[in-house]
Design a protein around this motif. Structure first.
Motif, mmCIF file in Angstrom:
data_model
loop_
_atom_site.group_PDB
_atom_site.id
_atom_site.type_symbol
_atom_site.label_atom_id
_atom_site.label_comp_id
_atom_site.label_asym_id
_atom_site.label_seq_id
_atom_site.Cartn_x
_atom_site.Cartn_y
_atom_site.Cartn_z
ATOM 1 N N ALA A 74 0.832 -1.217 0.000
ATOM 2 C CA ALA A 74 0.000 0.000 0.000
ATOM 3 C C ALA A 74 0.862 1.262 0.000
ATOM 4 O O ALA A 74 0.562 2.253 -0.701
ATOM 5 C CB ALA A 74 -0.924 -0.010 1.212
ATOM 6 N N LEU A 75 1.966 1.248 0.762
ATOM 7 C CA LEU A 75 2.870 2.401 0.788
ATOM 8 C C LEU A 75 3.517 2.622 -0.567
ATOM 9 O O LEU A 75 3.640 3.783 -1.046
ATOM 10 C CB LEU A 75 3.934 2.158 1.863
ATOM 11 N N ASN A 76 3.926 1.535 -1.208
ATOM 12 C CA ASN A 76 4.506 1.683 -2.560
ATOM 13 C C ASN A 76 3.475 2.245 -3.537
ATOM 14 O O ASN A 76 3.797 3.094 -4.394
ATOM 15 C CB ASN A 76 5.009 0.319 -3.051
ATOM 16 N N GLU A 77 2.205 1.756 -3.385
ATOM 17 C CA GLU A 77 1.150 2.298 -4.245
ATOM 18 C C GLU A 77 0.936 3.789 -4.000
ATOM 19 O O GLU A 77 0.800 4.586 -4.940
ATOM 20 C CB GLU A 77 -0.131 1.499 -3.993
ATOM 21 N N ARG A 78 0.945 4.163 -2.702
ATOM 22 C CA ARG A 78 0.809 5.586 -2.386
ATOM 23 C C ARG A 78 1.975 6.394 -2.927
ATOM 24 O O ARG A 78 1.809 7.525 -3.449
ATOM 25 C CB ARG A 78 0.700 5.760 -0.863
ATOM 26 N N HIS A 79 3.157 5.818 -2.825
ATOM 27 C CA HIS A 79 4.339 6.520 -3.383
ATOM 28 C C HIS A 79 4.200 6.705 -4.890
ATOM 29 O O HIS A 79 4.549 7.786 -5.440
ATOM 30 C CB HIS A 79 5.619 5.733 -3.055
ATOM 31 N N SER A 80 3.697 5.685 -5.553
ATOM 32 C CA SER A 80 3.506 5.818 -7.016
ATOM 33 C C SER A 80 2.457 6.885 -7.336
ATOM 34 O O SER A 80 2.624 7.701 -8.260
ATOM 35 C CB SER A 80 3.096 4.468 -7.604
ATOM 36 N N ILE A 81 1.373 6.879 -6.525
ATOM 37 C CA ILE A 81 0.350 7.917 -6.740
ATOM 38 C C ILE A 81 0.928 9.302 -6.485
ATOM 39 O O ILE A 81 0.709 10.263 -7.253
ATOM 40 C CB ILE A 81 -0.870 7.657 -5.837
ATOM 41 N N ILE A 82 1.714 9.422 -5.410
ATOM 42 C CA ILE A 82 2.348 10.725 -5.104
ATOM 43 C C ILE A 82 3.298 11.133 -6.213
ATOM 44 O O ILE A 82 3.357 12.314 -6.623
ATOM 45 C CB ILE A 82 3.051 10.651 -3.753
ATOM 46 N N ASN A 83 4.062 10.164 -6.719
ATOM 47 C CA ASN A 83 4.977 10.491 -7.825
ATOM 48 C C ASN A 83 4.209 10.951 -9.066
ATOM 49 O O ASN A 83 4.631 11.897 -9.761
ATOM 50 C CB ASN A 83 5.829 9.250 -8.148
ATOM 51 N N ALA A 84 3.073 10.279 -9.328
ATOM 52 C CA ALA A 84 2.260 10.715 -10.482
ATOM 53 C C ALA A 84 1.714 12.119 -10.270
ATOM 54 O O ALA A 84 1.729 12.969 -11.198
ATOM 55 C CB ALA A 84 1.123 9.722 -10.695
ATOM 56 N N LEU A 85 1.237 12.366 -9.044
ATOM 57 C CA LEU A 85 0.740 13.709 -8.750
ATOM 58 C C LEU A 85 1.844 14.749 -8.830
ATOM 59 O O LEU A 85 1.637 15.888 -9.322
ATOM 60 C CB LEU A 85 0.094 13.731 -7.362
ATOM 61 N N LYS A 86 3.031 14.370 -8.355
ATOM 62 C CA LYS A 86 4.168 15.298 -8.477
ATOM 63 C C LYS A 86 4.495 15.569 -9.939
ATOM 64 O O LYS A 86 4.815 16.712 -10.332
ATOM 65 C CB LYS A 86 5.384 14.727 -7.758
ATOM 66 N N ALA A 87 4.405 14.523 -10.750
ATOM 67 C CA ALA A 87 4.673 14.730 -12.186
ATOM 68 C C ALA A 87 3.626 15.663 -12.803
ATOM 69 O O ALA A 87 3.954 16.583 -13.581
ATOM 70 C CB ALA A 87 4.676 13.369 -12.887
ATOM 71 N N LYS A 88 2.332 15.424 -12.417
ATOM 72 C CA LYS A 88 1.276 16.334 -12.924
ATOM 73 C C LYS A 88 1.497 17.756 -12.443
ATOM 74 O O LYS A 88 1.312 18.736 -13.183
ATOM 75 C CB LYS A 88 -0.090 15.820 -12.454
ATOM 76 N N LEU A 89 1.931 17.892 -11.160
ATOM 77 C CA LEU A 89 2.193 19.239 -10.627
ATOM 78 C C LEU A 89 3.337 19.910 -11.369
ATOM 79 O O LEU A 89 3.280 21.116 -11.678
ATOM 80 C CB LEU A 89 2.490 19.117 -9.128
ATOM 81 N N GLN A 90 4.371 19.154 -11.658
ATOM 82 C CA GLN A 90 5.482 19.720 -12.416
ATOM 83 C C GLN A 90 5.036 20.134 -13.817
ATOM 84 O O GLN A 90 5.434 21.205 -14.323
ATOM 85 C CB GLN A 90 6.620 18.694 -12.506
ATOM 86 N N MET A 91 4.199 19.279 -14.418
ATOM 87 C CA MET A 91 3.690 19.653 -15.751
ATOM 88 C C MET A 91 2.835 20.907 -15.669
ATOM 89 O O MET A 91 2.932 21.820 -16.523
ATOM 90 C CB MET A 91 2.862 18.492 -16.313
ATOM 91 N N THR A 92 2.000 20.988 -14.625
ATOM 92 C CA THR A 92 1.164 22.191 -14.441
ATOM 93 C C THR A 92 2.023 23.424 -14.195
ATOM 94 O O THR A 92 1.782 24.521 -14.752
ATOM 95 C CB THR A 92 0.202 21.972 -13.272
ATOM 96 N N GLU A 93 3.046 23.265 -13.342
ATOM 97 C CA GLU A 93 3.967 24.376 -13.108
ATOM 98 C C GLU A 93 4.692 24.777 -14.397
ATOM 99 O O GLU A 93 4.911 25.979 -14.666
ATOM 100 C CB GLU A 93 4.976 24.005 -12.018
ATOM 101 N N ALA A 94 5.048 23.781 -15.198
ATOM 102 C CA ALA A 94 5.710 24.121 -16.478
ATOM 103 C C ALA A 94 4.753 24.866 -17.408
ATOM 104 O O ALA A 94 5.137 25.860 -18.070
ATOM 105 C CB ALA A 94 6.201 22.831 -17.139
ATOM 106 N N ALA A 95 3.476 24.377 -17.404
ATOM 107 C CA ALA A 95 2.494 25.082 -18.236
ATOM 108 C C ALA A 95 2.261 26.496 -17.723
ATOM 109 O O ALA A 95 2.119 27.476 -18.502
ATOM 110 C CB ALA A 95 1.186 24.282 -18.248
ATOM 111 N N LEU A 96 2.224 26.658 -16.381
ATOM 112 C CA LEU A 96 2.061 27.990 -15.797
ATOM 113 C C LEU A 96 3.243 28.893 -16.133
ATOM 114 O O LEU A 96 3.079 30.089 -16.458
ATOM 115 C CB LEU A 96 1.885 27.844 -14.279
ATOM 116 N N ALA A 97 4.456 28.321 -16.040
ATOM 117 C CA ALA A 97 5.649 29.113 -16.415
ATOM 118 C C ALA A 97 5.594 29.494 -17.880
ATOM 119 O O ALA A 97 5.960 30.641 -18.273
ATOM 120 C CB ALA A 97 6.919 28.306 -16.100
ATOM 121 N N LEU A 98 5.121 28.544 -18.696
ATOM 122 C CA LEU A 98 5.002 28.853 -20.137
ATOM 123 C C LEU A 98 3.970 29.948 -20.365
ATOM 124 O O LEU A 98 4.197 30.878 -21.173
ATOM 125 C CB LEU A 98 4.609 27.573 -20.893
ATOM 126 N N SER A 99 2.854 29.882 -19.621
ATOM 127 C CA SER A 99 1.832 30.918 -19.755
ATOM 128 C C SER A 99 2.346 32.267 -19.237
ATOM 129 O O SER A 99 2.066 33.334 -19.816
ATOM 130 C CB SER A 99 0.560 30.503 -19.024
#
Length: 639
Positions: free
Chosen positions: A290-315
């Motif tokens: 379960a912890l590994n699954e949560r870590h994977s979910i957190i990593n995915a969310l971090k990746a989405k956040l980085q993409m959002t931050e990149a899109a915000l920086a681009l905007s």
């Protein structure tokens, strides 16, 4: 049994002889474990067949061959077959006139056979040939299984008794030996007395009718009684040792059962510990997944956040670019306000539209960013809670492992303590058994001393009993004298009857004489009236009468002799009756004194018996108290 019968018939037919019908009839009788051929005249062929069958048969444990008129060859064939037999326990060879060869074969049988326990050899002639009987005694000395031996009426002399004494010194199994009605004598009796101290198993030895003095018989009886008392004490000690070994065995079984129960409990605890460790490991694995699954979910969310931050920086870059373009456009508008007023308005409109669009995009991005941040915070809180749960699970696992280790250590310590206590209890029980054995040995020695004292007292009692026997012997003599007196009286009565008969016969003869005299007178009267022709006949009759008168006179003289004999017998009877009356008076006085002594001895014996009974009861109570106290001391380490 039927198979044995067929095998006997087949062996007889192989030798060309007919099987004996009497033996076949005896084999048809259903007697379990016993072959009884007593009073059957067995031939040599039958003995050969029976010897071959008895080598390996397992049907019969008792073999009775008394009064079978066995020949030397037949006895040899039969006993050679029994040498390798391992089943027969009793052998009866009574009344078979076994001599030299039979004694030698019996010695071989006793050396080789390992199962025979009772041997009956009554009414044979084993002691006639000294060398053969010496061979028999050598076999008896080497035997280790025979318990009972009957050698009555076997012509055993003092040399045979010496050979038997040598055999008894080396024999360690014989318990009963019957040597009645032989010719052992004084020398043989002394040899047997000298061998008895070396033999500790013989507790019955019969020596009546061997011309052995009474003191030798008493010594033999004392030695045999000592062996019997020793055997009784040995059996009692064996019984008590067996009882103690049973108690020790039961204690060992109980301790082993407790040890097995403890080991089973430890094994169950170990299984429970292993099962709990397996369940905790599975739970930790699930939590880790379960912890590994949560870590994977957190990593995915971090990746989405980085993409959002990149899109915000681009905007933002686009907004800065648009601002720069707006500034340049304003400058161009200021410079070309006149030329491009129309276009400026249009661009301003487009710029405002674009700016409003960018502002909408920025607001949407900021809202999305806030939403993502809220999701990240929520995920971080979940991760923190899961980390706390994982920490608590790890802590619980460590606590469980520590508790299991502690329980295992306690169980091992408890097991070591139980082992030590079990060893101590075993040592205590062993020491107790050793003390019991020593106590029993001391008790046996004390009982042996007491028995020796009792033997001495019994010896004194035996002397008194010998006096009683002497008294009984005197009474027997008195009875014999009375019987002789009765016989003499009967003889006198018979003589009187004979005298009466002689007197009756004499009276008859006198009557006959009177009749003959009357007849003579009549004949004389007739002779006087007869002619001279009758003179010769009268003379002849006179001669016959004179002869008869001579016979009658001889019978009268014989009657006178009988009367004298009767008178002499009456005088002798009077003398015998007087002597007998005096002897009776003397015997009555002696009997009175002996009865008084006997009464005193009986009172003393009764007192001694009461003292012995009281001592035996005290000893029995002490032994019972000791035996009842022994199990409590044996179980004391459990408390």
């Amino acid at each position: 049994m039927e198979e044995f019968r067929r095998a006997y018939s087949r062996l007889c037919q192989e030798r060309g002889a007919e099987p004996q019908e009497a033996v076949l009839r005896r084999l048809q009788e259903p007697r379990r474990g016993r072959l009884d051929l007593a009073t059957q005249s067995l031939t040599a062929d039958t003995c050969r067949a029976l010897g071959r069958l008895l080598q390996s048969q397992t049907l019969f444990t008792e073999l009775v061959l008394s009064d079978c008129m066995l020949s030397e060859e037949g006895a040899r064939l039969l006993l050679q077959g029994l040498c390798s037999n391992t089943v027969v326990r009793l052998l009866d060879l009574k009344g078979n006139n076994l001599c030299g060869m039979g004694a030698e074969v019996l010695g071989k049988l006793l050396r080789q056979n390992k199962s025979l326990q009772s041997l009956t050899l009554e009414w044979n002639n084993l002691g006639t040939w000294e060398e053969a009987f010496a061979t028999f005694c050598t076999g008896l000395g080497a035997n280790a299984t025979l318990r009972q031996l009957d050698l009555r009426n076997n012509q055993v002399n003092h040399k045979g008794a010496e050979e038997l004494a040598l055999a008894l010194k080396s024999n360690s199994s014989l318990q009963q030996l019957d040597l009645r009605w032989n010719n052992i004598g004084l020398l043989g009796g002394r040899a047997l007395v000298n061998c008895l101290p070396s033999n500790r198993t013989l507790w019955r030895l019969e020596l009546a009718g061997n011309n052995i003095p009474s003191d030798v018989l008493r010594a033999v009886e004392q030695a045999v009684d000592h062996n019997q008392d020793r055997q009784a004490a040995f059996r009692e000690s064996q019984a008590r040792t067996h009882m103690l070994s049973k108690e020790v065995h039961s204690l060992r079984e109980e301790k082993s059962k407790q040890f097995l129960d403890l080991m089973e409990t430890i094994h169950k605890q170990r299984e429970e510990i292993a099962q709990s460790s397996r369940t905790s490991a599975a739970r930790v694995g699930q939590l880790q997944d379960a912890l590994n699954e949560r870590h994977s979910i957190i990593n995915a969310l971090k990746a989405k956040l980085q993409m959002t931050e990149a899109a915000l920086a681009l905007s933002e870059e686009k907004a800065q670019d648009l601002g720069e373009r707006l500034a340049t456009a304003e400058q161009e508008q200021l410079s070309l306000s006149q030329k491009q007023s129309k276009e400026r308005r249009l661009e301003q409109q487009e710029a405002t539209e674009r700016e409003s669009k960018l502002l909408r995009d920025m607001s949407a991005a900021s809202e999305k960013n806030l939403l993502l941040r809220n999701q990240v915070d929520e995920l971080e809180r979940k991760v923190k809670s899961q980390q706390e749960q994982l920490f608590l699970a790890k802590q619980e696992l460590t606590n469980t492992a520590a508790e299991l280790k502690l329980r295992a250590v306690q169980a091992e310590e408890r097991l070591d303590a139980e082992k030590k206590r079990f060893k101590q209890s075993l040592e205590a029980s062993e020491q107790l058994r050793i003390r019991e054995v020593e106590h029993m040995a001391r008790h046996v020695e004390e009982s042996e001393r007491a028995l020796q004292e009792r033997v001495q007292r019994l010896e004194a009692a035996r002397l008194t009993l010998e006096e009683q026997q002497r008294l009984a012997h005197l009474e027997e003599k008195l009875r014999l004298l009375a019987q002789a007196r009765d016989e003499a009286q009967n003889a006198c009565l018979q003589q009187k009857q004979a005298v009466a008969e002689a007197q009756a016969r004499a009276s008859q003869l006198s009557l006959q004489v009177d009749g003959l005299r009357q007849r003579l007178e009549e004949l004389q009267q007739e002779l006087s009236s007869k002619d001279q022709e009758k003179v010769v006949e009268v003379n002849r009759v006179r001669v016959e009468l004179q002869e008869q008168i001579g016979h009658l006179q001889a019978e009268l003289t014989a009657q006178d002799g009988l009367r004298e004999k009767v008178a002499a017998l009456e005088r002798q009877l009077k003398v015998i009756s007087g002597d007998h009356r005096e002897a009776l008076l003397d015997r009555e006085s002696e009997n009175a004194s002996l009865r008084e002594k006997l009464r005193l001895k009986e009172v003393e014996i009764a007192r001694i018996c009461e003292e012995e009974a009281q001592r035996a009861s005290f000893l029995q109570n002490a032994v019972l108290a000791y035996v009842q106290g022994a199990p409590l001391r044996a179980l004391s380490p459990h408390k």
